[in-house]
Scaffold this active site. Sequence first.
Site, PDB file in Angstrom:
ATOM      1  N   CYS A  99      10.838 -26.508   3.038  1.00 35.89           N
ATOM      2  CA  CYS A  99       9.731 -26.060   2.219  1.00 35.89           C
ATOM      3  C   CYS A  99      10.259 -26.250   0.794  1.00 35.89           C
ATOM      4  O   CYS A  99      11.424 -25.989   0.526  1.00 35.89           O
ATOM      5  CB  CYS A  99       9.504 -24.584   2.535  1.00 35.89           C
ATOM      6  SG  CYS A  99       8.399 -23.792   1.407  1.00 35.89           S
ATOM      7  N   HIS A 204       1.589 -21.884   0.445  1.00 37.19           N
ATOM      8  CA  HIS A 204       1.655 -23.243  -0.088  1.00 37.19           C
ATOM      9  C   HIS A 204       0.463 -23.520  -0.997  1.00 37.19           C
ATOM     10  O   HIS A 204      -0.628 -23.029  -0.771  1.00 37.19           O
ATOM     11  CB  HIS A 204       1.724 -24.251   1.068  1.00 37.19           C
ATOM     12  CG  HIS A 204       3.020 -24.132   1.833  1.00 37.19           C
ATOM     13  ND1 HIS A 204       3.196 -24.629   3.089  1.00 37.19           N
ATOM     14  CD2 HIS A 204       4.182 -23.545   1.483  1.00 37.19           C
ATOM     15  CE1 HIS A 204       4.432 -24.361   3.483  1.00 37.19           C
ATOM     16  NE2 HIS A 204       5.046 -23.697   2.530  1.00 37.19           N
ATOM     17  N   PHE A 205       0.718 -24.292  -2.030  1.00 40.75           N
ATOM     18  CA  PHE A 205      -0.344 -24.470  -3.023  1.00 40.75           C
ATOM     19  C   PHE A 205      -0.163 -25.758  -3.816  1.00 40.75           C
ATOM     20  O   PHE A 205       0.903 -26.376  -3.792  1.00 40.75           O
ATOM     21  CB  PHE A 205      -0.361 -23.287  -4.001  1.00 40.75           C
ATOM     22  CG  PHE A 205       0.889 -23.167  -4.844  1.00 40.75           C
ATOM     23  CD1 PHE A 205       1.075 -23.959  -5.973  1.00 40.75           C
ATOM     24  CD2 PHE A 205       1.883 -22.264  -4.511  1.00 40.75           C
ATOM     25  CE1 PHE A 205       2.230 -23.867  -6.732  1.00 40.75           C
ATOM     26  CE2 PHE A 205       3.051 -22.167  -5.267  1.00 40.75           C
ATOM     27  CZ  PHE A 205       3.218 -22.968  -6.377  1.00 40.75           C
ATOM     28  N   GLU A 207      -0.978 -26.678  -7.846  1.00 46.41           N
ATOM     29  CA  GLU A 207      -1.379 -25.982  -9.078  1.00 46.41           C
ATOM     30  C   GLU A 207      -1.341 -26.949 -10.263  1.00 46.41           C
ATOM     31  O   GLU A 207      -0.424 -27.758 -10.379  1.00 46.41           O
ATOM     32  CB  GLU A 207      -0.387 -24.831  -9.307  1.00 46.41           C
ATOM     33  CG  GLU A 207      -0.841 -23.810 -10.312  1.00 46.41           C
ATOM     34  CD  GLU A 207       0.047 -22.561 -10.291  1.00 46.41           C
ATOM     35  OE1 GLU A 207      -0.219 -21.649  -9.491  1.00 46.41           O
ATOM     36  OE2 GLU A 207       1.014 -22.510 -11.075  1.00 46.41           O
ATOM     37  N   HIS A 330      13.704 -25.748  -0.663  1.00 43.53           N
ATOM     38  CA  HIS A 330      13.939 -24.293  -0.643  1.00 43.53           C
ATOM     39  C   HIS A 330      14.743 -23.844   0.567  1.00 43.53           C
ATOM     40  O   HIS A 330      15.556 -22.941   0.464  1.00 43.53           O
ATOM     41  CB  HIS A 330      12.608 -23.535  -0.599  1.00 43.53           C
ATOM     42  CG  HIS A 330      11.878 -23.556  -1.876  1.00 43.53           C
ATOM     43  ND1 HIS A 330      10.551 -23.226  -1.986  1.00 43.53           N
ATOM     44  CD2 HIS A 330      12.285 -23.840  -3.120  1.00 43.53           C
ATOM     45  CE1 HIS A 330      10.181 -23.327  -3.233  1.00 43.53           C
ATOM     46  NE2 HIS A 330      11.201 -23.705  -3.942  1.00 43.53           N
ATOM     47  N   SER A 373       5.051 -20.145 -14.014  1.00 41.37           N
ATOM     48  CA  SER A 373       6.154 -20.782 -13.289  1.00 41.37           C
ATOM     49  C   SER A 373       7.114 -21.343 -14.334  1.00 41.37           C
ATOM     50  O   SER A 373       6.757 -21.464 -15.512  1.00 41.37           O
ATOM     51  CB  SER A 373       5.640 -21.915 -12.407  1.00 41.37           C
ATOM     52  OG  SER A 373       4.844 -21.407 -11.368  1.00 41.37           O
ATOM     53  N   HIS A 392      14.026 -19.195  -6.027  1.00 41.96           N
ATOM     54  CA  HIS A 392      12.995 -20.195  -5.759  1.00 41.96           C
ATOM     55  C   HIS A 392      11.594 -19.760  -6.149  1.00 41.96           C
ATOM     56  O   HIS A 392      10.688 -20.568  -6.214  1.00 41.96           O
ATOM     57  CB  HIS A 392      13.005 -20.590  -4.280  1.00 41.96           C
ATOM     58  CG  HIS A 392      12.289 -19.640  -3.367  1.00 41.96           C
ATOM     59  ND1 HIS A 392      12.523 -18.296  -3.341  1.00 41.96           N
ATOM     60  CD2 HIS A 392      11.325 -19.864  -2.439  1.00 41.96           C
ATOM     61  CE1 HIS A 392      11.745 -17.732  -2.436  1.00 41.96           C
ATOM     62  NE2 HIS A 392      11.002 -18.655  -1.871  1.00 41.96           N
ATOM     63  N   LYS A 468      -5.502 -23.652  -2.858  1.00 39.13           N
ATOM     64  CA  LYS A 468      -4.723 -23.039  -1.770  1.00 39.13           C
ATOM     65  C   LYS A 468      -5.284 -23.429  -0.411  1.00 39.13           C
ATOM     66  O   LYS A 468      -6.483 -23.584  -0.258  1.00 39.13           O
ATOM     67  CB  LYS A 468      -4.785 -21.517  -1.883  1.00 39.13           C
ATOM     68  CG  LYS A 468      -4.087 -20.985  -3.084  1.00 39.13           C
ATOM     69  CD  LYS A 468      -3.545 -19.606  -2.860  1.00 39.13           C
ATOM     70  CE  LYS A 468      -2.522 -19.535  -1.778  1.00 39.13           C
ATOM     71  NZ  LYS A 468      -1.245 -20.135  -2.098  1.00 39.13           N
TER      72      LYS A 468
END
Lengths: 469, 136
Positions: A99, A204-205, A207, A330, A373, A392, A468
């Site tokens: 991931c 999970h996304f 953006e 990750h 972020s 992460h 999403k």
Amino acid sequence: MYKEKLKKINDYEWILPKTVRKEMKVDGKLIANKAIYDAMDDGAIQQLSNVCCLPGVIEPVIALPDAHFGYGLPMGAVAAFDAEQGVISSGLCGFDINCGINSIRTNLTYNEVKDKLKELVPALFNAVPCGVGSKGKLRLQSNELDEVLVNGCEWAVEKGYGVKEDLKHIEENGKMDGADPSKVSDLAKKRGCPQLGTLGAGNHFLEIQKVSDIYDEEKAKEMGIKDKDQVLIMLHCGSRGFGHQVASDYLKIQEKAVQKYNIWLPDRQLACAPANSQEGQDYFAAMKCAVNYSFTNRLVMTQWIRETFEKVFGKSWESMDMHTVYGICHNVVKLEEHTVNGEKKKLFVHRKGATRSFPGQPVLLAGSMGTASYILKGTDIAMQKSFGSSAHGAGRAMSRHGALRQFRGNEIQRELAEKGIVSKATSPKSLAEEAPKAYKDVESVIDSVHGSGISLKVVRMEPIGVMKG
Amino acid sequence: MKYKFIDEIKSDVMFEAYGKNLKEVFANAAEAMFSVICQLDKVKAKEAEEFEVKGEDAESLMINWLQSLIAIVDVEEKFFSKFEIVKIDETCLRAKCYGESIRPELGGTVVKAVTMYKYKFEKNEKGYKVRVSLDI
């Protein structure tokens, strides 16, 4: 209570001494500021102590500031094991192998994008399949899947998904060597074939972000990020059903290995096998297949994102400078060389909900939906303190059911809209589950990693469009 | 009560399923899991998939059953809403699962795996009870 046994050694580091429990072979460490420490749950620290009991573990086992209670190891942790005497653990790596996040830049400004967001977000939603059982547009044959598993992003570039330039900016250049598809079950492959190029669901996304602050202009420039209000894209997803199946298969195999090799485990979920055993090496070779699948998954979607921008803005993606800033894992196990007590040693480094943070390397840290972020850079301090690793994400603070009880998807969407964020999800429920307030404060996580020096701030981004599964 | 959700884990989902016999507890656990994966009440039970699952004992049979169902969602690209256990003993079951091809708008969330976290399969005076945590 384990948390109260943590000893503060400076403003950002806390030691869990091995003396607190007779089975612990090494100390544990928490990297956190006071706010994160105060909110940390005891269960996560107990899990940290569990991992300190495993064979061949190297001091210290580290909980990062985004750590929360997970399976076996807290989500947001790093554990390294001697390559000869230690173990390789499918339990420590977790179910969603690789991931990870890709960050893609543009040379567009917020002003150029904001009026198009209502067109762009649904267009991306159509271009990038998401949600449960989202059907990919690729639908590989099994021999093609094997190529993906072995060659990772090189396969993608060959097929026109992404360009060679992308490979330079992905961890491992988008391909871990030594992946062996014969170590993967047929069921995993069957699940993998239709899903390449799908986002999935849960946290999970995809953006769209605008740069809000630049802390390190030189480093940012190196990444192609020059101005405030520059628009970036962040893609967070993993190895889908393929990786979940590889993990589930090897958990069973390694549960048996635990008995076979007579390994004492404080928690059944820490299933592992000696590093040099068949069960250890087979998992490593199968895990690499899932790592490569996931790298490829993100690059394929990156290309669809580029094509969508081309349609919406009427320009080529190259002219919008839509290159990969960086792509990171990750959840992964890596064989790396680290200095232990002044001596260079090969270690199997298990990062679960953690990113690599090697000196100068971009570190991508995702906030919760609707919050900031960051892009940071790796440091020498990370090599000394955390086996070259950093946090992460924000880390959950509330259960999904708790979030569903407290939040409504439509309200979350309205609140996001009030902040100028356009959002689209397969169902309102998935917005509610991922409500920003269900997560820790990302700024405290950032303060902890920056303050401890395991990664340093380069750029801060704020979301302007959220998609999403 | 067929099943209930327990609010214990931050990132994931835990439920308990009940049944007065093995058939019921297995069917109810499947239903609980699919209420996470999809909108159970909207998925039509129009096509059936029949298959067999094996385990070493009832405890591992339950894990294998739920894991098989997770995999079948991906492989057959179907959501299921009705579960009929045709035949069962402690090490083997045959089931018929009714559902329809995936329509994304009926999706819930992806269940990555069945975990061993606080997993418990027990027989009591009322029948059977299982506690399951799902990684999502």
